[in-house]
Design a protein around this motif. Structure first.
Motif, mmCIF file in Angstrom:
data_model
loop_
_atom_site.group_PDB
_atom_site.id
_atom_site.type_symbol
_atom_site.label_atom_id
_atom_site.label_comp_id
_atom_site.label_asym_id
_atom_site.label_seq_id
_atom_site.Cartn_x
_atom_site.Cartn_y
_atom_site.Cartn_z
ATOM 1 N N TYR A 23 17.337 -1.917 -5.338
ATOM 2 C CA TYR A 23 15.905 -1.829 -5.085
ATOM 3 C C TYR A 23 15.196 -1.377 -6.342
ATOM 4 C CZ TYR A 23 15.617 -2.458 -0.052
ATOM 5 O OH TYR A 23 15.608 -2.989 1.201
ATOM 6 N N ASP A 24 14.028 -1.955 -6.589
ATOM 7 C CA ASP A 24 13.181 -1.422 -7.638
ATOM 8 C C ASP A 24 12.276 -0.366 -6.997
ATOM 9 O OD1 ASP A 24 11.430 -3.005 -6.189
ATOM 10 O OD2 ASP A 24 10.984 -4.368 -7.829
ATOM 11 N N TRP A 25 11.525 0.345 -7.802
ATOM 12 C CA TRP A 25 10.717 1.454 -7.280
ATOM 13 C C TRP A 25 9.677 1.015 -6.251
ATOM 14 C CZ3 TRP A 25 12.457 6.053 -7.141
ATOM 15 C CH2 TRP A 25 13.297 6.524 -8.152
ATOM 16 N N SER A 55 5.875 1.078 -12.709
ATOM 17 C CA SER A 55 6.747 -0.088 -12.874
ATOM 18 C C SER A 55 6.136 -1.404 -12.399
ATOM 19 C CB SER A 55 8.077 0.157 -12.154
ATOM 20 O OG SER A 55 7.877 0.217 -10.760
ATOM 21 N N ALA A 66 6.906 3.988 -8.749
ATOM 22 C CA ALA A 66 6.463 2.602 -8.555
ATOM 23 C C ALA A 66 5.198 2.325 -9.365
ATOM 24 C CB ALA A 66 6.214 2.333 -7.074
ATOM 25 N N SER A 96 8.935 8.299 -5.044
ATOM 26 C CA SER A 96 9.140 6.862 -5.265
ATOM 27 C C SER A 96 7.814 6.163 -5.563
ATOM 28 C CB SER A 96 9.840 6.220 -4.068
ATOM 29 O OG SER A 96 9.034 6.272 -2.909
ATOM 30 N N ARG A 147 9.764 -1.457 -4.109
ATOM 31 C CA ARG A 147 10.454 -1.759 -2.846
ATOM 32 C C ARG A 147 11.012 -0.487 -2.214
ATOM 33 N NH1 ARG A 147 11.670 -6.613 -5.688
ATOM 34 N NH2 ARG A 147 11.050 -8.437 -4.468
#
Length: 184
Positions: A4-6, A67, A64, A60, A8
């Motif tokens: 997962y990226d931030w 990013s 995010a 998170s 998501r």
């Protein structure tokens, strides 16, 4: 993290704490109305779980923010969402600490004040969610540009639910499968 990226991960982590905090307040209200200590205990533990999850959601979300590609309009909404998220966490964090220290000794007046402040926290939490929803649904924040452009191209093509319901495959005209089909 785990594929997962931030953005998501933030989307994964933000719903449960909000639901727990609102549920905790509802149990506290039920305890005030019914005078049943069991409701108060459930409200207390649910709020604590919501605050712990809220810490993860805020962390998170802060990650995010750094990013995803965004312009000025998204940045303004994102800053408001961030501020409201921090206020929500602050309100419920203070209430949780207050209840950790005072839960067994609170009188009815102090408990009523705590519940009123919790309702204020819910109002800020709802506003936080509204701004988060605006980021996603009005600005497509967190959706990579390439994915958004592909979706926009696909939306300009006809889309027929009837063909899909009848079992016929529905493929965009520019898809590799459509161009390699027999007769195409």
């Amino acid at each position: 993290m785990f594929g997962y990226d931030w953005p998501r991960l933030h989307a994964l982590l933000n719903d449960l704490p909000a639901a727990l905090l609102v549920t905790g307040v509802l149990f506290d209200l039920a305890a005030l109305v019914t005078r049943r200590p069991a409701f108060r205990q459930v409200g207390f533990w649910t709020m604590l779980a919501g605050v712990l999850g809220g810490v993860l959601a805020v962390v998170s979300g802060l990650q995010a923010e750094d990013s995803i590609a965004h312009g000025d309009a998204v940045h303004r909404v994102m800053e408001t969402h961030e501020q409201l998220g921090l206020i929500s966490l602050g309100v419920f964090g203070v209430l949780a600490l207050w209840r950790i220290g005072r839960e067994r000794r609170m009188g009815s007046r102090e408990r009523a004040i705590s519940t009123v402040l919790s309702l204020g926290g819910v109002a800020v939490l709802v506003a936080t969610g509204i701004y988060g929803g605006r980021l996603v649904f009005e600005h497509a924040a967190g959706v990579p540009t390439e994915v958004l452009q592909a979706e926009l191209r696909e939306r300009t093509q006809e889309h027929h639910h009837e063909a899909a319901e009848a079992g016929a495959p529905v493929m965009p005209a520019d898809s590799p499968a459509a161009s390699s089909s027999p007769g195409g």
